[in-house]
Structures are given as C-alpha cells and as structure tokens.
Design an enzyme around this catalytic site. Structure first.
Site, PDB file in Angstrom:
ATOM      1  N   ASN A  60      -3.156   6.486  -1.619  1.00  0.00           N
ATOM      2  CA  ASN A  60      -2.920   6.605  -0.179  1.00  0.00           C
ATOM      3  C   ASN A  60      -2.218   7.907   0.202  1.00  0.00           C
ATOM      4  OD1 ASN A  60      -4.196   4.354   0.960  1.00  0.00           O
ATOM      5  ND2 ASN A  60      -2.552   3.013   0.269  1.00  0.00           N
ATOM      6  N   HIS A  67      -0.824  -2.403  -6.818  1.00  0.00           N
ATOM      7  CA  HIS A  67      -1.622  -2.150  -5.625  1.00  0.00           C
ATOM      8  C   HIS A  67      -3.105  -2.237  -5.962  1.00  0.00           C
ATOM      9  CE1 HIS A  67      -3.131   0.797  -2.356  1.00  0.00           C
ATOM     10  NE2 HIS A  67      -3.184  -0.453  -1.927  1.00  0.00           N
ATOM     11  N   SER A 118       0.814  -1.211   0.000  1.00  0.00           N
ATOM     12  CA  SER A 118       0.000   0.000   0.000  1.00  0.00           C
ATOM     13  C   SER A 118       0.844   1.255   0.000  1.00  0.00           C
ATOM     14  CB  SER A 118      -0.893   0.026   1.248  1.00  0.00           C
ATOM     15  OG  SER A 118      -1.673  -1.132   1.366  1.00  0.00           O
ATOM     16  N   GLU A 120      -3.185   0.392  -8.906  1.00  0.00           N
ATOM     17  CA  GLU A 120      -2.054   1.293  -9.092  1.00  0.00           C
ATOM     18  C   GLU A 120      -0.859   0.479  -9.590  1.00  0.00           C
ATOM     19  OE1 GLU A 120      -2.184   4.977  -6.022  1.00  0.00           O
ATOM     20  OE2 GLU A 120      -1.888   3.035  -5.081  1.00  0.00           O
TER      21      GLU A 120
END
Length: 293
Positions: free
Chosen positions: A193, A142, A121, A154
């Site tokens: 994130n 991800h 992450s 991602e």
C-alpha cells in the site's frame, strides 16, 4: 513449537470471510466472530458462495467443499475464542476499533503462546499491540482481496514482536495456507500500500482537476501500461473508505502531502459513494458487493 490448527477470525466481511475460508480449506478448525446473528449468517453465506464458485471452477471437489464448510463455526461472542492458537482480526480499518478489539481478544485467550494478528492495511502494529499483555505475540498479517485467489500475505512485526511469533506465523502462512510472504517493516502502509495508494490518489487528483475522466484514466493504464485493472476501478474494488483510511494513516505518520486524501475522495466517502460495495464509486455497479484491502 506447536503447529497452528485452531484459528479464530473476527469479522466476516469480504476480507474476514476470505481468511476464514482459506484456513478452513487448509484443514484448520475455524471460529468466526461477528457482531450479531444477521452479520454472522451473511458471512457464512459469503463463504459458501465462494466455496461453490471454487467447485464450479474445478479448484475444489464437492467433498473438499463440504469438509471446509464443516470446519467453520460462527459465533457472536469473542469469549468463544478462548482455545484458539491464532486469532486474526479483520474488522474496519480504524485504529481505535482495532486496538480495542485486540485488547479484548488478549483477555480471553487461554494459551499464553496464542498469537493475535491484525489484517490491517496500513496501521502500524505497535499501535495495536501496546494495549495487550502479550505484545510479543502480536503481528500483522495483511491478506489481499480476494483472499482465496491472491497468493500474497504481508507479514509485519513490530519492535516487540518475538522471533518465535514471526517463525510460527510464517510457517503457518507458507506451509499450511500455501501462500507467499513479503516481510514488511512496521511503517504505515507497509510495502504494497505504500507503493499502491499514492498511485490511486494520483488518479483521483487527475479526475478532480478535470485532466481526464475516470473511464479514460482506467483505460489509459490498462491499455497503455498493461495493468489488469485501472486505478479507479481498483479503488472502487478496495472500497473508497478503505483507500481514504489507508491514506490518512500514511499521512499521519510521514506528513507527505502526496499521501493526503484528495478532497474529492473525502467527499465521495461522506456521500456514501464507496465503490463496488455501495453500487457506485468512480464507476457504477449494477450488483453491489463488498470490497476490502
């Protein structure tokens, strides 16, 4: 450039199980590695429940469900990954654990063109690739929880990731899995994130300082900003330990105070109040279930 058909997934928690499921549903031969037989069986059951749910909701036929289940094999030995063309690690968000695992995977893969992907992450891919003999074949993939439902992946290449690796992986994600991608720079937190986690931490700080209750924070963002889920509900879903780990990784790279996990979050993690998977976080959950980010 060969099409990816044989996939390995290491870790059968919420994220790993989801990745294995979407690969099997897309027609891939999938080997899932877990630490022991009990964990492997729990992962198998997690996927079967998800497949059954997809049938109940009309997203899969019974025949498609059976075919996907038949493409999955669960093992406890990383050595079983030797013939894989792509291996995705989806274990705990810990840099040392992931780096050691990726080094072990590198040693067992027979095909020099085989790709190793991390579902991290937040951890920069360069940190995970440098211990391998194939840094050009290491990349970040991800996925987002729940993997069978959310369409985004991602794709994160490091300074050493080869263009061929990027091309093969992007073709697999979009063509085989039918997902959409965003290309992210190899910086802690990547795109999603890096935007999301400071928002979650701000919600934690608001509760910590007594400005609002968790219920009011979440109600405010859902009703006032039309968010489908409040920030603390989302943190509980992801797992407070995962949120803290992502924040630590981002803070270690940028030293931005807003990225540092608040003391309340640290204490909740220490107390085992991890969110949905523990039955209690900022909210209580009568039926605990694993999260993931």
């Amino acid at each position: 450039m060969s099409e990816i058909e044989r996939v390995g997934v290491v870790g059968a928690g919420q994220m790993g199980a989801g990745i294995a499921e979407v690969c099997a549903r897309a027609g891939c031969d999938v080997v899932v590695v877990e630490q022991g037989g009990e964990a492997a069986e729990a992962g198998r059951e997690r996927i079967r429940v998800s497949l059954d749910r997809a049938v109940d909701r009309g997203r899969l036929t019974g025949a498609e469900r059976s075919a996907a289940d038949g493409r999955l094999r669960f093992v406890t030995d990383v050595g079983e990954l030797a013939d894989r063309q792509l291996v995705v690690e989806a274990v705990i968000e810990d840099e040392l654990v992931k780096a050691d695992l990726i080094t072990r995977i590198d040693k067992v893969l027979a095909d020099p063109s085989a790709i190793i992907a991390s579902n991290t992450s937040s951890i920069p891919i360069m940190k995970l690739a440098h211990g391998t003999d194939r840094p050009g074949n290491v990349i970040g993939l991800h996925f987002f929880n729940p993997v069978p439902v959310l369409p985004l992946v991602e794709v994160i290449g490091s300074l050493t990731t080869s263009p061929q690796t990027r091309e093969r992986v992007e073709a697999f994600v979009t063509g085989t899995l039918g997902k959409q991608i965003v290309r992210a720079a190899d910086r802690a937190g990547f795109v999603v994130n890096a935007l999301l986690v400071p928002y979650l931490l701000a919600a934690v700080r608001m509760v910590e300082t007594g400005r609002a209750t968790p219920a009011d924070v979440d109600r405010g963002m859902k009703l006032g900003c039309a968010h489908p889920m409040g920030p603390l509900e989302l943190a509980d879903l992801i797992g407070l330990d995962t949120v803290a780990a992502i924040a630590e990784s981002m803070y270690a790279e940028d030293r931005e105070p807003l990225y540092s996990p608040p003391p309340l979050l640290r204490r909740m993690v220490q107390a085992g109040l991890l969110g949905r998977k523990a039955g209690r976080g900022f909210h209580a959950y009568p039926e605990p279930g694993a999260g993931g980010g």
